[in-house]
Scaffold this motif. Structure first.
Motif, PDB file in Angstrom:
ATOM      1  N   GLN A  99       0.859  -1.187   0.000  1.00  0.00           N
ATOM      2  CA  GLN A  99       0.000   0.000   0.000  1.00  0.00           C
ATOM      3  C   GLN A  99       0.892   1.233   0.000  1.00  0.00           C
ATOM      4  O   GLN A  99       1.910   1.275   0.666  1.00  0.00           O
ATOM      5  CB  GLN A  99      -0.892  -0.016   1.246  1.00  0.00           C
ATOM      6  CG  GLN A  99      -1.649   1.261   1.518  1.00  0.00           C
ATOM      7  CD  GLN A  99      -2.788   1.482   0.541  1.00  0.00           C
ATOM      8  OE1 GLN A  99      -3.438   0.537   0.133  1.00  0.00           O
ATOM      9  NE2 GLN A  99      -3.001   2.720   0.163  1.00  0.00           N
ATOM     10  N   LEU A 100       0.510   2.250  -0.762  1.00  0.00           N
ATOM     11  CA  LEU A 100       1.282   3.497  -0.788  1.00  0.00           C
ATOM     12  C   LEU A 100       0.679   4.518   0.158  1.00  0.00           C
ATOM     13  O   LEU A 100      -0.532   4.551   0.370  1.00  0.00           O
ATOM     14  CB  LEU A 100       1.319   4.075  -2.205  1.00  0.00           C
ATOM     15  CG  LEU A 100       2.099   3.298  -3.242  1.00  0.00           C
ATOM     16  CD1 LEU A 100       1.994   3.972  -4.601  1.00  0.00           C
ATOM     17  CD2 LEU A 100       3.556   3.140  -2.839  1.00  0.00           C
ATOM     18  N   ARG A 116       6.790  32.275   6.794  1.00  0.00           N
ATOM     19  CA  ARG A 116       7.019  31.602   5.517  1.00  0.00           C
ATOM     20  C   ARG A 116       6.792  30.122   5.698  1.00  0.00           C
ATOM     21  O   ARG A 116       6.904  29.589   6.802  1.00  0.00           O
ATOM     22  CB  ARG A 116       8.457  31.832   5.029  1.00  0.00           C
ATOM     23  CG  ARG A 116       8.860  33.254   4.868  1.00  0.00           C
ATOM     24  CD  ARG A 116       8.319  33.773   3.569  1.00  0.00           C
ATOM     25  NE  ARG A 116       8.816  35.116   3.331  1.00  0.00           N
ATOM     26  CZ  ARG A 116       9.195  35.548   2.172  1.00  0.00           C
ATOM     27  NH1 ARG A 116       9.139  34.772   1.118  1.00  0.00           N
ATOM     28  NH2 ARG A 116       9.609  36.780   2.026  1.00  0.00           N
ATOM     29  N   SER A 117       6.494  29.430   4.595  1.00  0.00           N
ATOM     30  CA  SER A 117       6.307  27.983   4.678  1.00  0.00           C
ATOM     31  C   SER A 117       6.761  27.330   3.375  1.00  0.00           C
ATOM     32  O   SER A 117       6.813  27.952   2.318  1.00  0.00           O
ATOM     33  CB  SER A 117       4.853  27.631   4.965  1.00  0.00           C
ATOM     34  OG  SER A 117       4.031  28.022   3.890  1.00  0.00           O
ATOM     35  N   PHE A 118       7.083  26.052   3.499  1.00  0.00           N
ATOM     36  CA  PHE A 118       7.515  25.221   2.381  1.00  0.00           C
ATOM     37  C   PHE A 118       6.917  23.844   2.599  1.00  0.00           C
ATOM     38  O   PHE A 118       6.992  23.307   3.699  1.00  0.00           O
ATOM     39  CB  PHE A 118       9.052  25.151   2.353  1.00  0.00           C
ATOM     40  CG  PHE A 118       9.591  24.143   1.387  1.00  0.00           C
ATOM     41  CD1 PHE A 118       9.589  24.397   0.028  1.00  0.00           C
ATOM     42  CD2 PHE A 118      10.106  22.945   1.839  1.00  0.00           C
ATOM     43  CE1 PHE A 118      10.083  23.472  -0.865  1.00  0.00           C
ATOM     44  CE2 PHE A 118      10.601  22.014   0.951  1.00  0.00           C
ATOM     45  CZ  PHE A 118      10.595  22.284  -0.396  1.00  0.00           C
ATOM     46  N   GLU A 119       6.312  23.275   1.572  1.00  0.00           N
ATOM     47  CA  GLU A 119       5.696  21.957   1.705  1.00  0.00           C
ATOM     48  C   GLU A 119       6.162  21.059   0.574  1.00  0.00           C
ATOM     49  O   GLU A 119       6.260  21.483  -0.578  1.00  0.00           O
ATOM     50  CB  GLU A 119       4.170  22.060   1.686  1.00  0.00           C
ATOM     51  CG  GLU A 119       3.496  20.726   1.950  1.00  0.00           C
ATOM     52  CD  GLU A 119       1.996  20.850   2.134  1.00  0.00           C
ATOM     53  OE1 GLU A 119       1.375  19.842   2.507  1.00  0.00           O
ATOM     54  OE2 GLU A 119       1.445  21.944   1.900  1.00  0.00           O
ATOM     55  N   VAL A 120       6.453  19.828   0.934  1.00  0.00           N
ATOM     56  CA  VAL A 120       6.848  18.826  -0.053  1.00  0.00           C
ATOM     57  C   VAL A 120       6.035  17.566   0.205  1.00  0.00           C
ATOM     58  O   VAL A 120       5.734  17.233   1.355  1.00  0.00           O
ATOM     59  CB  VAL A 120       8.375  18.554   0.006  1.00  0.00           C
ATOM     60  CG1 VAL A 120       8.791  17.973   1.332  1.00  0.00           C
ATOM     61  CG2 VAL A 120       8.806  17.653  -1.125  1.00  0.00           C
ATOM     62  N   SER A 121       5.626  16.902  -0.868  1.00  0.00           N
ATOM     63  CA  SER A 121       4.865  15.654  -0.749  1.00  0.00           C
ATOM     64  C   SER A 121       5.500  14.596  -1.631  1.00  0.00           C
ATOM     65  O   SER A 121       6.026  14.904  -2.701  1.00  0.00           O
ATOM     66  CB  SER A 121       3.419  15.854  -1.194  1.00  0.00           C
ATOM     67  OG  SER A 121       2.760  16.742  -0.342  1.00  0.00           O
ATOM     68  N   THR A 122       5.426  13.359  -1.170  1.00  0.00           N
ATOM     69  CA  THR A 122       5.942  12.237  -1.939  1.00  0.00           C
ATOM     70  C   THR A 122       5.172  10.985  -1.560  1.00  0.00           C
ATOM     71  O   THR A 122       4.361  10.996  -0.632  1.00  0.00           O
ATOM     72  CB  THR A 122       7.454  12.052  -1.691  1.00  0.00           C
ATOM     73  OG1 THR A 122       7.971  11.079  -2.608  1.00  0.00           O
ATOM     74  CG2 THR A 122       7.730  11.604  -0.271  1.00  0.00           C
ATOM     75  N   LEU A 123       5.415   9.919  -2.277  1.00  0.00           N
ATOM     76  CA  LEU A 123       4.786   8.635  -1.974  1.00  0.00           C
ATOM     77  C   LEU A 123       5.828   7.696  -1.391  1.00  0.00           C
ATOM     78  O   LEU A 123       6.957   7.630  -1.881  1.00  0.00           O
ATOM     79  CB  LEU A 123       4.194   8.017  -3.243  1.00  0.00           C
ATOM     80  CG  LEU A 123       3.035   8.776  -3.876  1.00  0.00           C
ATOM     81  CD1 LEU A 123       2.624   8.109  -5.189  1.00  0.00           C
ATOM     82  CD2 LEU A 123       1.863   8.855  -2.939  1.00  0.00           C
ATOM     83  N   ARG A 124       5.434   6.990  -0.340  1.00  0.00           N
ATOM     84  CA  ARG A 124       6.295   5.989   0.292  1.00  0.00           C
ATOM     85  C   ARG A 124       5.475   4.719   0.493  1.00  0.00           C
ATOM     86  O   ARG A 124       4.278   4.770   0.785  1.00  0.00           O
ATOM     87  CB  ARG A 124       6.800   6.465   1.655  1.00  0.00           C
ATOM     88  CG  ARG A 124       7.794   7.593   1.601  1.00  0.00           C
ATOM     89  CD  ARG A 124       9.111   7.076   1.053  1.00  0.00           C
ATOM     90  NE  ARG A 124       9.972   8.137   0.621  1.00  0.00           N
ATOM     91  CZ  ARG A 124      11.155   8.384   1.127  1.00  0.00           C
ATOM     92  NH1 ARG A 124      11.614   7.656   2.104  1.00  0.00           N
ATOM     93  NH2 ARG A 124      11.891   9.349   0.635  1.00  0.00           N
ATOM     94  N   PRO A 125       6.108   3.544   0.351  1.00  0.00           N
ATOM     95  CA  PRO A 125       5.369   2.297   0.568  1.00  0.00           C
ATOM     96  C   PRO A 125       5.124   2.054   2.057  1.00  0.00           C
ATOM     97  O   PRO A 125       5.864   2.525   2.914  1.00  0.00           O
ATOM     98  CB  PRO A 125       6.293   1.225  -0.018  1.00  0.00           C
ATOM     99  CG  PRO A 125       7.659   1.811   0.094  1.00  0.00           C
ATOM    100  CD  PRO A 125       7.484   3.294  -0.073  1.00  0.00           C
ATOM    101  N   GLN A 126       4.075   1.302   2.310  1.00  0.00           N
ATOM    102  CA  GLN A 126       3.757   0.911   3.692  1.00  0.00           C
ATOM    103  C   GLN A 126       4.695  -0.216   4.083  1.00  0.00           C
ATOM    104  O   GLN A 126       5.004  -1.089   3.276  1.00  0.00           O
ATOM    105  CB  GLN A 126       2.304   0.453   3.766  1.00  0.00           C
ATOM    106  CG  GLN A 126       1.859   0.018   5.147  1.00  0.00           C
ATOM    107  CD  GLN A 126       0.380  -0.295   5.164  1.00  0.00           C
ATOM    108  OE1 GLN A 126      -0.424   0.552   4.809  1.00  0.00           O
ATOM    109  NE2 GLN A 126       0.043  -1.503   5.541  1.00  0.00           N
TER     110      GLN A 126
END
Length: 135
Positions: A99-100, A116-126
């Motif tokens: 599952q991701l 100020r803000s900075f956001e990063v998103s990525t997919l990681r496996p369970q």
């Protein structure tokens, strides 16, 4: 003898001096403003770059996400960070396909009076549960 003619005026008049000083003051003011803006821009880029490095280092803490998700927050070097994950739905199913989870990292910091803000998103496996019979 003929009367002497006055020679051309030597030196600058008061009006010419005032105009020269006004032009110099405007030029120096624009130069000061341009240099000050550049210095602020360099500081902004430096803070932003530090936020990116912090987000990358937090992301490298885990290669996988636990089944219950990954929710953490903290502070480091004047930056506040928050990590949150949520299951990511895909159409791909199978016994060997994990599952991701979508992992989002939010970094915030104060820059004088602004936040100020900075956001990063990525997919990681369970993370896979341990197989029976293996320690």
């Amino acid at each position: 003898m003929s009367p002497r003619r006055p020679r051309g005026q030597r030196g600058l008049t008061l009006l010419e001096l005032l105009v020269a000083f006004a032009i110099m003051a405007l030029s120096l003011g624009m130069l000061y403003r341009a240099m000050g803006g550049s210095a602020r821009s360099v500081a902004d880029v430096d803070r932003y770059q530090r936020a990116v490095v912090l987000a990358q280092s937090l992301l490298s803490l885990r290669d996988t996400v636990p089944e219950q998700g990954w929710n953490q927050s903290g502070e480091s070097g004047g930056y506040q960070w928050q990590i949150a994950s949520a299951p990511f739905a895909t159409d791909v199913k199978g016994p060997n396909i994990p599952q991701l989870h979508e992992v989002s990292i939010l970094i915030t910091w104060s820059d004088g009076t602004r936040t100020r803000s900075f956001e990063v998103s990525t997919l990681r496996p369970q993370r896979r549960p341990p197989e029976p019979g293996r320690n």
